[in-house]
Design a protein around this motif. Structure first.
Motif, mmCIF file in Angstrom:
data_model
loop_
_atom_site.group_PDB
_atom_site.id
_atom_site.type_symbol
_atom_site.label_atom_id
_atom_site.label_comp_id
_atom_site.label_asym_id
_atom_site.label_seq_id
_atom_site.Cartn_x
_atom_site.Cartn_y
_atom_site.Cartn_z
ATOM 1 N N CYS A 187 0.833 -1.199 0.000
ATOM 2 C CA CYS A 187 0.000 0.000 0.000
ATOM 3 C C CYS A 187 0.869 1.251 0.000
ATOM 4 N N ASN A 242 -0.069 3.757 -13.747
ATOM 5 C CA ASN A 242 0.530 3.079 -12.599
ATOM 6 C C ASN A 242 0.570 1.574 -12.871
ATOM 7 N N ASP A 291 -3.516 -1.138 -8.644
ATOM 8 C CA ASP A 291 -4.693 -0.279 -8.752
ATOM 9 C C ASP A 291 -4.505 0.969 -7.900
ATOM 10 N N ASP A 292 -5.102 2.077 -8.340
ATOM 11 C CA ASP A 292 -5.150 3.304 -7.554
ATOM 12 C C ASP A 292 -6.590 3.598 -7.176
ATOM 13 N N ARG A 312 -5.121 -1.133 -12.533
ATOM 14 C CA ARG A 312 -3.692 -1.118 -12.823
ATOM 15 C C ARG A 312 -3.418 -0.879 -14.307
ATOM 16 N N MET A 327 -4.864 9.557 -2.400
ATOM 17 C CA MET A 327 -4.540 8.462 -3.305
ATOM 18 C C MET A 327 -4.060 7.259 -2.492
ATOM 19 N N GLU A 383 -2.789 3.459 -3.149
ATOM 20 C CA GLU A 383 -2.366 2.450 -4.125
ATOM 21 C C GLU A 383 -2.435 1.056 -3.525
ATOM 22 N N THR A 419 -0.704 -1.838 -3.991
ATOM 23 C CA THR A 419 0.535 -2.229 -4.659
ATOM 24 C C THR A 419 0.519 -3.709 -5.031
#
Length: 382
Positions: free
Chosen positions: A94, A111, A115-116, A146, A162, A164, A166
Motif C-alpha cells: 500500500c 501506474n 490499482d489506484d 492497474r 490516493m 495504491e 501495490t
C-alpha cells in the motif's frame, strides 16, 4: 479463511451482549479482537478507561498528521504528476498519498505497480482515461485499474487522497446475508463515457505517458493522444462511487464494528467509509466507537468533513494513525457525551484504511505530526 480456535467462556461481572447493557455504571468495555473484527473476540470490563495512560515512550504510539500543512511538490507548475504527491504512509502492499492538483495534467499517468483509489477531498474536474470521460466532484471515489492511462483537468484546485493497492487490485466486499444491494447498490457505480467531450480531446499532438513501475518512472512519447478509443466492451473499467450514495448499516440497539462500513477490499487491506447516520437509541446500547485492540491491523482515518464526534481537535484534512498493539477508542469528552445521550445523529465523513501489514510513516508525515496527540486521551485535556 483462517479457522480460529475458539473457547467461549466468561468470568466475573460481565454483560451478556457486546457493546450493550453493561452490568454496572462507570465501567469501560474493551474489545480484544482478531482479523479486523471478523475473528474471535473477548470483551473486557474495566474500572478505568483503557486509554488512561499518563506517559508514553517508544515509537509504537497513536499519531495525528495535519495534511493541510503539507509542502506539496506537485503544486509547482512544472510538476503536475500524481506520482509527485508526497507519500504519507506505506508498506509493501500500500501507498498513501495526498495530491494537490490545481492545473490540467500535461502528461498521462499510468501506474503499473497496482490499482489506484482516488478520493476527491476538495474541488472538481474532468477525468480522461482509456475508457472515456467522467466528471469527478468532492466526495467521489474513483477506482483506476492497474495500468490505466489517465489525466485530470481541474475546474478548481483539487485535493485528492490516493491509496495504491501495490501489486494488487480493488474489489467490492462480500455482503453475505445482507445481499448485493446493501450499503450501496452496484448500479450506482458510474463508468466513463465515450462522449463528445472525450472525442473532442483526441488530437494528433505529441503526448507523453508517465509510467510508474517498481516505484520508478519511465516516459513514453506518442505523436498523438493515446486516449483515442472510439468504443470498448468488457467487465474491467474505471468506476466512480460518491459517499453520498452509501447507505450505512445501522442498528438502534447495537454499535456496529467498523468492518460493517467496508467499501472496497484488497488482499492485504480494506477501505471503509463512515458517513452520517442515526446514533443508537436503545438506552443500553453503546453510542460511541468502543475501546478496542485491533491487533492484526494498523488503522488510519482520513477526516473529510463534518463534526468528528469521537475525536477532539480534529479537523478535515487531518489523519490519525493507530498502529496495532495497543488499545484505542473515543476521547474522554466524546465518551462522556455518548453516555449522556447528547447526540442523536453523527455528522461526519471519514475514510478508513485498515492494513494487515505494518505501515511506515514518511518524513513528509513527520513534518506535519502533532506530537501531543498521544496525550489527547487525558481526562484533564481541555
Amino acid at each position: 479463511m483462517r479457522n480460529w480456535i475458539k473457547f467461549p467462556a466468561a468470568q466475573g461481572t460481565h454483560s451478556r451482549q457486546a457493546h450493550a447493557d453493561f452490568p454496572q455504571e462507570g465501567i469501560y468495555e474493551r474489545e480484544l479482537g482478531r482479523s479486523g473484527f471478523f475473528g474471535p473476540a473477548t470483551h473486557m470490563h474495566h474500572k478505568h478507561a483503557p486509554t488512561g495512560w499518563v506517559e508514553w515512550e517508544g515509537n509504537l504510539r497513536p499519531r495525528a498528521f495535519d495534511l493541510n500543512l503539507l509542502e506539496e511538490k506537485a503544486n509547482s507548475p512544472a510538476t503536475k504528476s500524481p506520482f509527485d504527491a508526497p507519500v504519507i504512509l506505506f508498506n509493501a502492499h500500500c501507498q498513501y498519498r495526498l495530491w494537490h492538483c490545481s492545473e490540467p495534467m500535461t502528461a498521462l499517468a499510468r501506474n503499473a505497480d497496482g490499482d489506484d483509489l482516488l478520493f476527491i477531498h476538495e474541488g472538481e474536474g474532468d477525468l480522461f482515461c482509456d475508457y472515456g470521460h467522467m466528471k469527478v466532484v468532492q466526495g467521489d471515489y474513483v477506482v483506476l485499474p492497474r495500468s490505466t492511462m489517465w489525466r485530470l483537468s481541474p475546474h478548481q484546485p483539487m485535493q485528492v487522497l490516493m491509496i495504491e493497492a501495490t501489486n494488487d487490485s480493488y474489489q467490492l466486499p462480500d455482503k453475505g446475508m445482507l445481499g448485493g444491494h446493501a450499503i450501496f447498490d452496484p448500479a450506482v457505480l458510474d463508468i466513463p463515457q465515450i462522449n463528445d467531450t472525450f472525442l473532442a480531446q483526441q488530437d494528433e499532438s505529441t503526448w507523453h505517458v508517465e509510467v510508474k513501475r517498481h516505484q520508478s518512472r519511465s516516459r513514453i512519447t506518442y505523436p498523438y493522444n493515446p486516449l483515442d478509443a472510439v468504443g470498448w466492451h468488457g467487465d474491467l473499467c474505471v468506476v466512480r462511487l460518491n459517499w453520498r450514495d452509501i447507505r450505512p448499516l445501522m442498528s438502534h440497539r447495537y454499535h456496529l464494528p467498523p468492518s460493517a462500513h467496508t467499501t472496497f477490499v484488497a488482499s492485504r487491506f480494506v477501505i471503509c467509509t463512515f458517513v452520517p447516520r442515526p446514533i443508537e437509541s436503545d438506552p443500553g446500547a453503546l453510542k460511541v466507537p468502543f475501546y478496542h485492540n485491533n491487533d492484526d491491523y494498523d488503522e488510519v482515518l482520513f477526516y473529510h468533513e463534518g463534526d468528528f464526534f469521537s475525536r477532539d481537535n480534529i479537523e478535515k484534512g487531518m489523519v490519525t494513525f493507530h498502529p496495532a498493539g495497543f488499545t484505542h477508542g473515543p476521547h474522554p469528552k466524546a465518551f462522556a457525551a455518548g453516555r449522556a445521550h447528547k447526540k442523536t445523529f453523527t455528522d461526519e465523513v471519514a475514510v478508513m484504511l485498515d492494513t494487515r501489514d505494518a505501515l511506515m510513516f514518511s518524513d513528509n508525515a513527520s513534518k506535519v505530526e502533532n506530537p501531543e496527540y498521544v496525550y489527547s486521551w487525558r481526562v484533564d485535556d481541555k
